[in-house]
Write a protein that holds these residues in place. Structure first.
Motif, PDB file in Angstrom:
ATOM      1  N   UNK A  18       1.005  -1.034  -0.098  1.00  0.00           N
ATOM      2  CA  UNK A  18       0.054   0.185  -0.139  1.00  0.00           C
ATOM      3  C   UNK A  18       0.990   1.418   0.065  1.00  0.00           C
ATOM      4  N   UNK A  19       2.031   1.378   0.654  1.00  0.00           N
ATOM      5  CA  UNK A  19       2.911   2.178   0.803  1.00  0.00           C
ATOM      6  C   UNK A  19       3.167   2.790  -0.502  1.00  0.00           C
ATOM      7  N   UNK A  20       3.445   1.733  -1.365  1.00  0.00           N
ATOM      8  CA  UNK A  20       4.216   2.153  -2.819  1.00  0.00           C
ATOM      9  C   UNK A  20       3.158   2.018  -3.988  1.00  0.00           C
ATOM     10  N   UNK A  21       2.141   1.147  -3.758  1.00  0.00           N
ATOM     11  CA  UNK A  21       1.039   1.226  -4.722  1.00  0.00           C
ATOM     12  C   UNK A  21      -0.216   1.073  -4.110  1.00  0.00           C
ATOM     13  N   UNK A  22      -0.883   2.328  -3.441  1.00  0.00           N
ATOM     14  CA  UNK A  22      -1.946   2.325  -2.794  1.00  0.00           C
ATOM     15  C   UNK A  22      -3.349   1.905  -3.567  1.00  0.00           C
ATOM     16  N   UNK A  23      -3.246   1.849  -4.686  1.00  0.00           N
ATOM     17  CA  UNK A  23      -4.140   1.536  -5.808  1.00  0.00           C
ATOM     18  C   UNK A  23      -4.638   0.070  -5.522  1.00  0.00           C
ATOM     19  N   UNK A  24      -3.516  -0.766  -5.281  1.00  0.00           N
ATOM     20  CA  UNK A  24      -3.459  -2.115  -5.414  1.00  0.00           C
ATOM     21  C   UNK A  24      -4.352  -2.798  -4.169  1.00  0.00           C
ATOM     22  N   UNK A  25      -4.484  -2.160  -2.947  1.00  0.00           N
ATOM     23  CA  UNK A  25      -4.928  -2.597  -1.903  1.00  0.00           C
ATOM     24  C   UNK A  25      -5.773  -1.658  -0.918  1.00  0.00           C
ATOM     25  N   UNK A  26      -6.975  -2.212  -0.477  1.00  0.00           N
ATOM     26  CA  UNK A  26      -7.614  -1.576   0.443  1.00  0.00           C
ATOM     27  C   UNK A  26      -7.427  -1.814   1.943  1.00  0.00           C
TER      28      UNK A  26
END
Length: 727
Positions: free
Chosen positions: A550-558
């Motif tokens: 999430x820290x690097x790719x927040x769009x991938x995970x809720x």
């Protein structure tokens, strides 16, 4: 060893020269005790001290000016002159204790003595009483002839089939060992290793404790004591196949003309002569799978019997599913066993052996035995190094301690001698100051090949054989096992320093671990239910992995949808995302993050290093993270007992297991014959027993793997060239 040229002329009065008579008595001795006594008397008469091992042989030769000894001196001198031994200086500062005065222990002791090592052999037995006969490969015959076997045993290999009794082989090797200055202590029980204390080095705890062997300090320990003693640190694997009950029997050989005319049986299996075995069963009720007959000091028979016939003939009193209960002494009728073996021997030799009478064993009983061929044991590795208080000890296994042979195949002594030579080569490198990990890795590279060797695939140039493995194994790779793969064989005080050293330098390796932990902490700081304290347990819940993503790719995970107690779901989500988005294979199954007792740090280091590289798009050039990652992966595979290592270049791969066709995770992957699989799936096609590198046969026509126990039966139906392709 300081060898000097031989100079002798035949003496006119040999019969009255006491030293000549004593030498003749020594050469002709037929028991262990007689051999030792005659040798002591010879040394006393010549005033040579066996404990002066560095000069003993040359002094013995100088003072025994006897034409009958000339051929023996020449043979020993020729062997000792080989460059491998460096004129007895290769290991002149080393001391070795060999446990076991069996053929392999004595053969190893001889090679170490030629290298200049001070060698002591211990054996709790006081006599050589094993009548069983060993099949000899051509190279072993040549090797023994070169050591003077004919001098000590004139009938050596004079028959049509090449073999020798264990007892006679021990006597030959004992005499050579004594001549080379090896101390052989019989009637001494080895109780264990004593660690260094004060100025004292490694020693053995022995019984009786007052024996002078108790004071012997050594830096090399060779266990050749069979299954009776395997040093701490070695893992022994059990190879169990379909039930196979073996019977051995020895009968008195009176050496009559009638006995001489009886043909030996080099090995008859049911598949090749069904008519014979059917007649054996129908006429006398003896049902066998195979039988071997050798004519030596005794008439020796070894056979594999079927359980059903043993029960019907009353040899086995009661049937049990457990083989230990089945063959327990209380469940065996000894008289019925003797009758069974007698009938089989008499029938198979067409009743040509007159007045069959059992030879006697060491206890004076009829020499017939029944035992379990089903289960064999082999060591996971051939050698290791220990360190205590700055004193290192090289430990190696030879003989049955290393690999128990399958007797009907006749491979025991041949492979035993090969392992003895390989061990001597390792000790040579040890004496020359070789790095422990490098010489251990080289030894394990050779050990991989041992169970694949046959008379056909080893070198045929027997004259060039030496302790150097390249003279015996064609196309051998001495570095097929890497130093980082044998770190687990370096124990105790030495382990940590060597591990860090070979992982890219101790300070550098620790720094990289600290940098990785710091990076993980920095990029998960502030996330709820996440507190990274280490590179193992902090990652169990899966929340820290999800936070990194999430820290690097927040769009991938809720993150708000996650439950910190739903460990399997959290890890599965993170694993799936990393594999789909970045091609990083999961370190393990998500469900195992709950079930495993302890999260393995090396696994997580491997996985997190890949994640950091992927999320930061960081290159991994050789010498930086790439080399560090490769070392970690290799180390992880070591501690999980792999078949082969996995390199960092393979980390992103995803494939299916050759056997079960299911997803294959990198850190549980093994490989053999170009096939990749779960290590837990690497089993014998016929019996399901677990296989190991160097301990299997592969039949390429069928694509099947077999254990050693069942490879021979399958090989009868296919070309032999498919077996042992690694040699």
């Amino acid at each position: 060893m300081g060898l000097t040229p031989f100079c002798s002329q035949p003496q006119a009065a040999d019969s009255v020269n006491p030293s000549h008579a004593l030498f003749d008595s020594f050469v002709q001795a037929q028991t262990c005790k007689e051999t030792q006594q005659n040798f002591i008397e010879l040394c006393r008469h010549l005033k040579v001290e066996p404990r002066d091992y560095k000069h003993f042989y040359s002094k013995l030769k100088d003072r025994l000016n006897y034409w009958k000894a000339k051929d023996l001196w020449q043979k020993i001198d020729k062997r000792a002159a080989h460059p491998d031994y460096e004129q007895g200086q290769a290991c002149h500062q080393n001391k070795c204790l060999v446990l076991g005065a069996g053929p392999c222990g004595l053969r190893t002791a001889i090679e170490l003595a030629l290298l200049g090592t001070q060698v002591a052999v211990l054996d709790k037995r006081v006599s050589f009483s094993r009548n069983n006969v060993l099949h000899l490969w051509p190279y072993t015959i040549r090797d023994l002839l070169n050591l003077g076997a004919k001098k000590f045993y004139g009938r050596f290999c004079s028959g049509s089939i090449h073999h020798i009794s264990i007892r006679q082989l021990q006597l030959i090797l004992l005499k050579v060992a004594l001549i080379l200055g090896v101390e052989v202590h019989t009637g001494v029980t080895f109780e264990g290793l004593l660690e260094p204390s004060g100025s004292t080095g490694w020693r053995a705890q022995v019984s009786p404790g007052s024996h002078r062997a108790a004071a012997f300090e050594f830096d090399v320990f060779i266990s050749a004591g069979g299954g009776r003693y395997v040093p701490d640190g070695f893992k022994i694997k059990e190879l169990r196949g379909k039930l196979a009950i073996g019977i051995t029997a020895n009968f008195v050989n009176r050496r009559t003309k009638q006995e001489a005319q009886v043909q030996e049986i080099s090995g008859v299996a049911r598949i090749y002569n069904q008519k014979f075995f059917q007649a054996l069963h129908s006429e006398i009720g003896v049902d066998l799978e195979n039988i071997v007959y050798y004519k030596d000091d005794t008439h020796y028979f070894v056979m594999t019997a079927k359980k059903g016939s043993l029960l019907k003939k009353g040899v086995i009193k009661q049937d049990f599913p457990d083989v230990n209960q089945l063959l327990a002494p209380a469940n065996v009728n000894q008289k019925a066993l003797e009758e069974y073996a007698y009938d089989a021997a008499d029938f198979s030799t067409d009743h040509m052996l007159p007045d069959l009478e059992f030879a006697r064993d060491h206890a004076g009983r009829p020499d017939v035995a029944m035992f379990d061929f089903t289960c064999m044991h082999r060591a996971e590795n051939a050698s290791l190094v220990k360190e205590r208080k700055g004193k290192r000890l090289l430990i190696a296994l030879v003989g049955d301690s290393l690999v128990e042979p399958f007797w009907p195949l006749g491979t025991g002594i041949a492979r035993g001698f090969l392992a003895a030579f390989d061990t001597a080569w390792m000790v040579r490198n040890w004496g020359k100051g070789g790095l422990p990990l490098e010489l251990l890795a080289e030894r394990e590279s050779m050990y991989q090949l041992l169970s694949q060797t046959t008379p056909e695939n080893i070198s045929k140039n027997y004259a060039s054989y030496s302790i150097n493995p390249s003279t015996r194994y064609p196309n051998i790779s001495m570095s097929s096992i890497k130093p980082t793969q044998v770190i687990h064989t370096v124990l105790d005080g030495l382990l940590k320093s060597l591990l860090l050293l070979h992982a890219n330098g101790s300070a550098e390796s620790l720094r990289r671990l600290e940098d990785l932990l710091s990076w993980c902490q920095k990029n998960t700081a502030g996330y709820k239910h996440v507190k990274v304290k280490d590179l193992s347990e902090s990652w169990r819940s899966g929340m820290a992995l999800c936070a990194l993503i999430h820290n690097f790719r927040p769009e991938l995970i809720n993150l708000s949808s996650l439950d910190e107690y739903n460990i399997t779901r959290n890890n599965k989500l993170a694993f799936d995302l990393m594999e789909r988005e970045f091609g990083i294979t999961p370190v393990m199954r998500a469900s195992e993050m709950i079930t495993c007792e302890k999260i393995d740090q090396l696994s997580m280091v491997v996985y997190l290093t890949q994640i950091r590289n992927a999320l930061t798009e960081k290159d991994t050039p050789a010498g930086n993270d790439g080399l560090f990652l490769e070392a970690c992966i290799t180390l992880k595979c070591i501690f999980n007992d792999p078949v082969v290592p996995v390199s960092s270049s393979e980390v992103g791969g995803s494939e299916l297991c050759y056997f079960c066709n299911k997803h294959l995770y990198v850190l549980e992957r093994g490989s053999a014959e170009g096939k990749f699989f779960h290590r837990s799936c690497f089993n014998c096609y016929q019996c399901g027993s677990t296989l190991r590198q160097g301990g299997y046969a592969f039949l390429s026509d069928m694509g099947r793997f077999y254990c050693e126990l069942h490879s021979a039966a399958e090989d009868e139906e296919v070309d032999e060239g498919h077996i042992g392709s690694q040699v």
